[in-house]
Design an enzyme around this catalytic site. Sequence first.
Site, short mmCIF file in Angstrom:
data_model
loop_
_atom_site.label_atom_id
_atom_site.label_comp_id
_atom_site.label_asym_id
_atom_site.label_seq_id
_atom_site.Cartn_x
_atom_site.Cartn_y
_atom_site.Cartn_z
N CYS A 21 -10.05 18.44 56.60
CA CYS A 21 -10.06 18.25 55.06
C CYS A 21 -9.93 19.88 54.66
CB CYS A 21 -11.39 17.84 54.71
SG CYS A 21 -11.95 16.18 55.43
C1 BEZ Z 1 -12.14 16.80 59.46
O1 BEZ Z 1 -11.78 16.92 58.36
O2 BEZ Z 1 -11.82 17.68 60.44
C2 BEZ Z 1 -13.03 15.58 60.06
C3 BEZ Z 1 -13.65 14.72 59.15
C4 BEZ Z 1 -14.49 13.61 59.71
C5 BEZ Z 1 -14.86 13.84 60.87
C6 BEZ Z 1 -14.48 14.71 61.75
C7 BEZ Z 1 -13.66 15.72 61.26
#
Ligand code: BEZ
Length: 211
Positions: free
Chosen positions: A45
């Site tokens: 994200c």
């Molecule tokens: C990420 O954005 O890397 C992520 C989002 C939710 C769970 C695990 C990782």
Amino acid sequence: MTLQLGDLAPDFTAETTHGPIRFHEWKGGSWAVLFSHPKDFTPVCTTELGAAARLKPEFERRNVKIIGLSVDPVASHVKWEGDITDVTGQVVNFPMIGDPDRVVANLYGMIHPNASDTMTVRSVFVVGADNKIKLTLTYPASTGRNFDEILRVIDSLQLTATYQVSTPADWTPGQDVIIVPAVSDEDAKRKFPKGFVTKKPYLRVTPQPDR
Ligand code: BEZ
């Protein structure tokens, strides 16, 4: 309820990093991209928000406003924005909805229990100037989105909203487009004065009409 293409994008009020908004009022007559993230302070994200911020001028050029969402509160988003700038060099220059009660996430079906009961998946809703949903995408948490692709789809959506054309596989702006089968050859000669090539009776290509 699953939102389908052509449905009215539900209106809502929400707290955002840019203050409280009412979605339809905030959007006005522009197009919008509403996209969700699973959670704050997560690696993928962080990169996505930097990528979206970098491309904001490109969205603006197309009269598109962008707005993010996750089920964390606004205060958390604000803290996270510092990390996003550290990592990507981009200031998050668009609002992020804080949705800890999951009101907007539920309204838009952004929580998929098969993925997680508590986190939003990576949903994308492209909403037209008429407030209707033009595109939905759902990515799993493990795969970051390609925001250039979202721009490419918007280019196609905006072109095909104006002209009776479709865009072929892997089309990018400036390339030839397809005349929709409902247009007769006679009408096509009038509507597409640059001419067209008939590859098959149902596949006629013409230069992009607005270039
Ligand atoms: C990420 O954005 O890397 C992520 C989002 C939710 C769970 C695990 C990782």
